[in-house]
Enzyme design. Structure first.
Site, PDB file in Angstrom:
ATOM      1  N   HIS A   1      -7.665   9.969  -2.093  1.00 29.61           N
ATOM      2  CA  HIS A   1      -6.344   9.817  -0.853  1.00 29.61           C
ATOM      3  C   HIS A   1      -7.510  11.215   0.309  1.00 29.61           C
ATOM      4  O   HIS A   1      -7.560   9.689   1.500  1.00 29.61           O
ATOM      5  CB  HIS A   1      -4.988  10.365  -1.146  1.00 29.61           C
ATOM      6  CG  HIS A   1      -4.297   9.595  -0.106  1.00 29.61           C
ATOM      7  ND1 HIS A   1      -2.642   9.583  -0.179  1.00 29.61           N
ATOM      8  CD2 HIS A   1      -4.402   8.929   1.217  1.00 29.61           C
ATOM      9  CE1 HIS A   1      -2.235   9.302   0.705  1.00 29.61           C
ATOM     10  NE2 HIS A   1      -2.998   8.957   2.261  1.00 29.61           N
TER      11      HIS A   1
ATOM     12  N   TYR B   1       3.411   9.762  -0.575  1.00 28.17           N
ATOM     13  CA  TYR B   1       4.266   9.087   0.420  1.00 28.17           C
ATOM     14  C   TYR B   1       5.889   9.591  -0.144  1.00 28.17           C
ATOM     15  O   TYR B   1       6.774   8.894   0.045  1.00 28.17           O
ATOM     16  CB  TYR B   1       4.351   8.059   0.674  1.00 28.17           C
ATOM     17  CG  TYR B   1       3.009   7.007   1.172  1.00 28.17           C
ATOM     18  CD1 TYR B   1       2.117   8.468   1.857  1.00 28.17           C
ATOM     19  CD2 TYR B   1       2.579   5.838   1.582  1.00 28.17           C
ATOM     20  CE1 TYR B   1       0.387   7.773   2.048  1.00 28.17           C
ATOM     21  CE2 TYR B   1       1.361   5.245   2.205  1.00 28.17           C
ATOM     22  CZ  TYR B   1      -0.009   6.627   2.203  1.00 28.17           C
ATOM     23  OH  TYR B   1      -0.536   5.980   2.775  1.00 28.17           O
TER      24      TYR B   1
ATOM     25  N   LYS C   1      -1.941   6.340  -4.830  1.00 29.45           N
ATOM     26  CA  LYS C   1      -3.564   7.087  -4.208  1.00 29.45           C
ATOM     27  C   LYS C   1      -3.529   8.046  -4.963  1.00 29.45           C
ATOM     28  O   LYS C   1      -1.973   8.548  -5.109  1.00 29.45           O
ATOM     29  CB  LYS C   1      -3.537   7.234  -2.803  1.00 29.45           C
ATOM     30  CG  LYS C   1      -3.638   5.792  -1.863  1.00 29.45           C
ATOM     31  CD  LYS C   1      -4.100   5.991  -0.242  1.00 29.45           C
ATOM     32  CE  LYS C   1      -3.577   4.762   0.385  1.00 29.45           C
ATOM     33  NZ  LYS C   1      -2.126   5.188   0.920  1.00 29.45           N
TER      34      LYS C   1
ATOM     35  N   ASP D   1       0.611  -1.644   0.029  1.00 28.82           N
ATOM     36  CA  ASP D   1      -0.005   0.208   0.259  1.00 28.82           C
ATOM     37  C   ASP D   1       1.247   1.311  -0.315  1.00 28.82           C
ATOM     38  O   ASP D   1       1.755   1.606   0.942  1.00 28.82           O
ATOM     39  CB  ASP D   1      -0.923   0.146   1.072  1.00 28.82           C
ATOM     40  CG  ASP D   1      -1.496   1.095   1.263  1.00 28.82           C
ATOM     41  OD1 ASP D   1      -2.989   1.286   0.430  1.00 28.82           O
ATOM     42  OD2 ASP D   1      -1.658   2.861   1.588  1.00 28.82           O
TER      43      ASP D   1
HETATM   44  N1  LIG Z   1      -4.971   6.439   3.600  1.00 32.69           N
HETATM   45  C1  LIG Z   1      -4.932   7.583   4.620  1.00 32.69           C
HETATM   46  O1  LIG Z   1      -5.162   8.476   4.608  1.00 32.69           O
HETATM   47  C2  LIG Z   1      -3.437   6.090   5.513  1.00 32.69           C
HETATM   48  C3  LIG Z   1      -3.411   7.467   6.627  1.00 32.69           C
HETATM   49  C4  LIG Z   1      -1.775   6.136   7.187  1.00 32.69           C
HETATM   50  C5  LIG Z   1      -1.601   5.373   6.594  1.00 32.69           C
HETATM   51  N2  LIG Z   1      -2.530   4.770   5.399  1.00 32.69           N
HETATM   52  C6  LIG Z   1      -1.557   3.080   5.320  1.00 32.69           C
HETATM   53  O2  LIG Z   1      -1.711   2.331   6.669  1.00 32.69           O
HETATM   54  C7  LIG Z   1      -0.331   2.220   6.565  1.00 32.69           C
HETATM   55  C8  LIG Z   1      -0.064   1.662   7.598  1.00 32.69           C
HETATM   56  O3  LIG Z   1      -0.568   2.698   8.533  1.00 32.69           O
HETATM   57  P1  LIG Z   1       0.335   3.064   9.590  1.00 32.69           P
HETATM   58  O4  LIG Z   1       2.098   3.315   8.856  1.00 32.69           O
HETATM   59  O5  LIG Z   1       0.266   5.159  10.070  1.00 32.69           O
HETATM   60  O6  LIG Z   1       0.848   2.912  10.801  1.00 32.69           O
HETATM   61  P2  LIG Z   1       1.084   1.499  11.671  1.00 32.69           P
HETATM   62  O7  LIG Z   1       1.297  -0.243  10.924  1.00 32.69           O
HETATM   63  O8  LIG Z   1       0.049   1.789  12.707  1.00 32.69           O
HETATM   64  O9  LIG Z   1       1.957   1.436  12.890  1.00 32.69           O
HETATM   65  C9  LIG Z   1       3.268   1.687  12.259  1.00 32.69           C
HETATM   66  C10 LIG Z   1       4.103   1.580  13.537  1.00 32.69           C
HETATM   67  O10 LIG Z   1       4.285   1.075  13.964  1.00 32.69           O
HETATM   68  C11 LIG Z   1       5.797   0.197  14.201  1.00 32.69           C
HETATM   69  N3  LIG Z   1       5.112  -1.089  14.564  1.00 32.69           N
HETATM   70  C12 LIG Z   1       5.604  -1.529  13.552  1.00 32.69           C
HETATM   71  N4  LIG Z   1       5.519  -3.244  13.652  1.00 32.69           N
HETATM   72  C13 LIG Z   1       5.316  -2.771  15.155  1.00 32.69           C
HETATM   73  C14 LIG Z   1       5.677  -4.194  15.765  1.00 32.69           C
HETATM   74  N5  LIG Z   1       5.258  -5.507  15.564  1.00 32.69           N
HETATM   75  N6  LIG Z   1       5.663  -3.639  17.149  1.00 32.69           N
HETATM   76  C15 LIG Z   1       6.071  -2.560  17.705  1.00 32.69           C
HETATM   77  N7  LIG Z   1       5.605  -1.662  16.341  1.00 32.69           N
HETATM   78  C16 LIG Z   1       5.833  -1.950  15.295  1.00 32.69           C
HETATM   79  C17 LIG Z   1       6.558   0.489  13.326  1.00 32.69           C
HETATM   80  O11 LIG Z   1       8.131   1.009  13.995  1.00 32.69           O
HETATM   81  P3  LIG Z   1       9.277   0.533  12.575  1.00 32.69           P
HETATM   82  O12 LIG Z   1       9.152   0.557  10.908  1.00 32.69           O
HETATM   83  O13 LIG Z   1      10.464   1.590  13.412  1.00 32.69           O
HETATM   84  O14 LIG Z   1       9.405  -0.898  12.758  1.00 32.69           O
HETATM   85  C18 LIG Z   1       5.960   2.140  13.008  1.00 32.69           C
HETATM   86  O15 LIG Z   1       6.535   3.100  13.952  1.00 32.69           O
HETATM   87  C19 LIG Z   1       0.649   3.201   6.235  1.00 32.69           C
HETATM   88  O16 LIG Z   1       1.646   2.490   5.536  1.00 32.69           O
HETATM   89  C20 LIG Z   1      -0.308   3.074   4.880  1.00 32.69           C
HETATM   90  O17 LIG Z   1       0.384   2.245   3.530  1.00 32.69           O
HETATM   91  C21 LIG Z   1      -3.248   5.070   4.793  1.00 32.69           C
END
Ligand SMILES: NC(=O)c1ccc[n+]([C@@H]2O[C@H](COP(=O)([O-])OP(=O)(O)OC[C@H]3O[C@@H](n4cnc5c(N)ncnc54)[C@H](OP(=O)(O)O)[C@@H]3O)[C@@H](O)[C@H]2O)c1
Length: 295
Positions: A122, A64, A89, A59
């Site tokens: 998006h 990004y 997106k 994704d």
């Molecule tokens: N459509 C939208 O508006 C929107 C907005 C936000 C996100 N997204 C999508 O959703 C995806 C995921 O959301 P996100 O990146 O915001 O947050 P997330 O996946 O909820 O969390 C990522 C964070 O958690 C840490 N982490 C990951 N796995 C872990 C584990 N097993 N144990 C402990 N910590 C862990 C990562 O650290 P490290 O990387 O340091 O390991 C990073 O800091 C995004 O990458 C994107 O593709 C979309």
């Protein structure tokens, strides 16, 4: 014998990622890998690791700034293009139809792909463009008709935004990608999605780490001998949503993949669902007012 698409041996436990059926007949792996906030210079390494572990769904987004590196990692993985589900997106500055057409061309060029599996608006940006996200949606319909987007969907659409698309257009979004995690269940939007055959994708599924120290989550994780992240990701998949946790830490990329070899019982599911703080639990921007346009 040929390996089924999403099955990976080699890791400690063989894992099969379920495919979810979309309303347009296509399917999408329920678990993917998110690349928000991964710097371009780190993206090839992170996505390559994810593909090696067995993820087959990435994704990304024009916003990004790492579409080119996602494309590069897919190309150098040795996998066929058809084995990896790729989402991107439309960025917020490109909602006008002609801009959206150019932006979509740029996304495909950056990825070096001749089609994308899923393309999303998006953000709805209801306070910009005279509140017109309908013309933008009709342009995404064009991309699906001409075959360059296999599926099209939206992100951060609230119920009134979805109702408006339903009233004024003919294609129902395949997915709605929204913030959802134990502190913010986003139940009203999820219910609308469910009733209208739109699959919910939960972004920030572990609330960027903020739910992992929660005593309830930690307690369930200890009882099951799993990690807090695995428990929370498992809760999402048992709710039927799609998730794509982000990590640049190889061990975590592996850990987040191992969520299909255990189950949460009804009591554990309910305990996690009860952590919902409603609007107070929202971590990201509110879709009704978000109006950021990158320059
Ligand atoms: N459509 C939208 O508006 C929107 C907005 C936000 C996100 N997204 C999508 O959703 C995806 C995921 O959301 P996100 O990146 O915001 O947050 P997330 O996946 O909820 O969390 C990522 C964070 O958690 C840490 N982490 C990951 N796995 C872990 C584990 N097993 N144990 C402990 N910590 C862990 C990562 O650290 P490290 O990387 O340091 O390991 C990073 O800091 C995004 O990458 C994107 O593709 C979309």
């Amino acid at each position: 014998m040929e390996e089924p698409t999403h099955r990976r041996e080699g890791a400690a436990v063989a894992t099969t990622i379920p495919d979810i059926s979309l309303n347009d007949g296509n399917t999408i792996p329920q678990l993917g890998f998110g690349v928000f906030q991964i710097k371009p210079k780190d993206t090839v390494e992170a996505v390559s690791k994810a593909l090696e572990v067995g993820y087959r769904h990435i994704d990304t987004a024009e916003m990004y700034g790492n579409e080119a590196e996602v494309g590069q990692a897919v190309r150098t993985s040795g996998l066929d293009r058809g084995e990896v589900f790729v989402t991107s997106k439309l960025n917020n500055g490109f909602h006008r139809p002609d801009d959206a057409r150019k932006a979509f061309d740029s996304t495909l060029s950056a990825l070096k792909m001749d089609y994308i599996d899923l393309f999303l608006i998006h953000w709805p940006l209801p306070t910009l463009y005279d509140g017109d996200f309908v013309s933008t949606w009709k342009v995404l319909e064009e991309f699906q008709r001409d075959g360059r987007a296999r599926s099209v969907g939206v992100s951060n659409f609230q119920v009134p935004h979805l109702r408006r698309l339903a009233a004024e257009t003919s294609v129902v979004p395949a997915v709605n990608q929204i913030e959802a995690h134990p502190y913010f269940g986003n139940e009203e939007v999820r219910a609308y999605d469910r009733e209208h055959n739109i699959i919910t994708e939960a972004w920030s599924p572990i609330a960027q780490g903020k739910v992992l120290g929660d005593p309830t989550v930690v307690d369930i994780a200890e009882q099951l001998g799993r990690t807090p992240a695995q428990v929370v990701l498992r809760w999402h998949v048992q709710r039927g949503d799609i998730v794509f946790p982000k990590s640049t830490t190889p061990k975590r990329i592996e850990e987040n993949f191992q969520i299909f070899d255990f189950e949460l019982d009804d009591a554990a599911m309910e305990r996690i669902t009860e952590l919902d703080k409603g609007e107070a639990g929202r971590q990201g921007s509110h879709p009704d007012t978000f109006d950021y346009v990158p320059r």
